[in-house]
Write an enzyme that holds these catalytic residues in place. Structure first.
Site, short mmCIF file in Angstrom:
data_model
loop_
_atom_site.label_atom_id
_atom_site.label_comp_id
_atom_site.label_asym_id
_atom_site.label_seq_id
_atom_site.Cartn_x
_atom_site.Cartn_y
_atom_site.Cartn_z
N LEU A 297 50.94 56.08 3.89
CA LEU A 297 49.84 56.72 3.19
C LEU A 297 49.32 57.80 4.12
CD1 LEU A 297 47.89 53.67 1.70
CD2 LEU A 297 49.47 55.19 0.51
N ASP A 298 49.01 58.99 3.58
CA ASP A 298 48.56 60.05 4.47
C ASP A 298 47.17 59.75 5.01
OD1 ASP A 298 46.45 61.34 2.88
OD2 ASP A 298 48.05 62.06 1.58
N VAL A 299 46.75 60.52 5.98
CA VAL A 299 45.53 60.20 6.74
C VAL A 299 44.30 60.15 5.85
CG1 VAL A 299 45.09 62.62 7.34
CG2 VAL A 299 44.24 60.79 8.85
#
Length: 309
Positions: A107-109
């Site tokens: 999952l991106d930041v």
């Protein structure tokens, strides 16, 4: 029976198979005192060393497949180490001996929600492969006016820089003003795919939360930054979805009272981790606050406290 050397070392927690292949090609791995080569196979009983250090290996049949559900908060990166020093999703996970946690995708930041980890690298690889078509559900808040024409395009498919992409389902979940919530599903895990799909319609994504992976939902009582180990039935559901045999053992105690106790322990661990992270920066600048002075008690107050004790 023999196995590929990189598979044995990956199971022992020494890195991904690709990372271990790099170590082997650099001559940093030895088997029986001889420098290993790509393609070598081992039984697991040989002395295997990485950078001169003996590796503790276990036969595949003795490894219990474990899976964690982690409630990723925004601000954490999905890598083991970050060159910028940002917190990672691995920081809070329980420590393992002789194996390691492998993330099932990323999952991106700026995305929060359900992220799974497993000790079985093969399970992780299969769950991430698009051929198994396991759907992921996201709750997404977008800013702007959403038209029916936009939704039709997102369902039919739009061309992104890495190929066609679409949502399998889109369901409106309410909102107010210019902020609108939708629940969307798709069967891929391409980088920032949900955000890029909405951005293709000139819509701004202001919140993104993964709430489901296949039939595994983000536990409602799991705090951000907390993890919970999945029971055997959920582990075997994931394994059956990708063609792996069922596990017969689990490290999860299925008693309800213990499950509630585990949630309390998770919340305590999250609070402890957060306070430690904040404490690392205490006193390092002018903005650091001094602890408030303790107000002295009167003799009568001291006597009352002594009586209560």
């Amino acid at each position: 029976m023999t196995e590929k050397l990189q598979k044995v070392l990956a199971r022992a927690g020494k890195g991904s198979r690709r990372e271990i292949e790099t170590l082997i090609s650099q001559g940093r791995v030895s088997v029986n005192g001889n420098v290993a080569h790509l393609g070598d196979r081992v039984t697991g009983n040989e002395p295997i060393r990485v950078d001169g250090h003996l590796v503790e290996t276990q036969p595949e049949g003795e490894i219990i497949c474990r899976v964690l559900a982690y409630h990723k908060p925004e601000g954490e990166v999905s890598t083991r180490k970050d060159p910028e020093g940002r917190p990672t999703v691995f920081d809070r996970l329980p420590k393992l001996q002789g194996s390691r946690w492998v993330a099932v995708g990323r999952l991106d930041v700026n995305t929060s929600g359900l992220l799974m980890f497993t000790t079985d690298g093969e399970l992780a690889n299969r769950l991430m492969h698009p051929r198994h078509e396991i759907d992921r559900e996201y709750a997404v808040r977008v800013f702007g006016e959403v038209t029916e024409a936009m939704l039709q395009r997102l369902r039919k498919g739009v061309m992104l820089e890495d190929g066609m992409a679409k949502f399998d389902t889109i369901k409106y979940s309410g909102g107010e003003g210019m902020n609108h919530w939708f629940h969307v599903t798709l069967k891929e895990g391409r980088n920032r795919e949900v955000r890029r799909l909405w951005e293709s319609q000139e819509m701004q994504v202001s919140r993104l939360i993964r709430v489901r992976y296949g039939k595994i939902e983000l536990p409602r009582n799991l705090p951000r930054g907390g993890w919970a180990e999945m029971p055997l039935d959920q582990v075997n559901y994931l394994r059956s979805e990708v063609g792996l045999t069922n596990e017969e053992q689990s490290k999860v105690d299925v008693h309800a009272s213990d499950r509630y106790k585990q949630v309390a322990q998770i919340r305590k661990a999250v609070r402890k981790h957060n306070s430690r992270v904040k404490g690392d920066g205490a006193g390092t600048g002018a903005a650091a606050k001094k602890p408030a002075p303790t107000r002295p008690r009167s003799p009568s107050q001291r006597q009352k406290r002594k009586t209560r004790l």
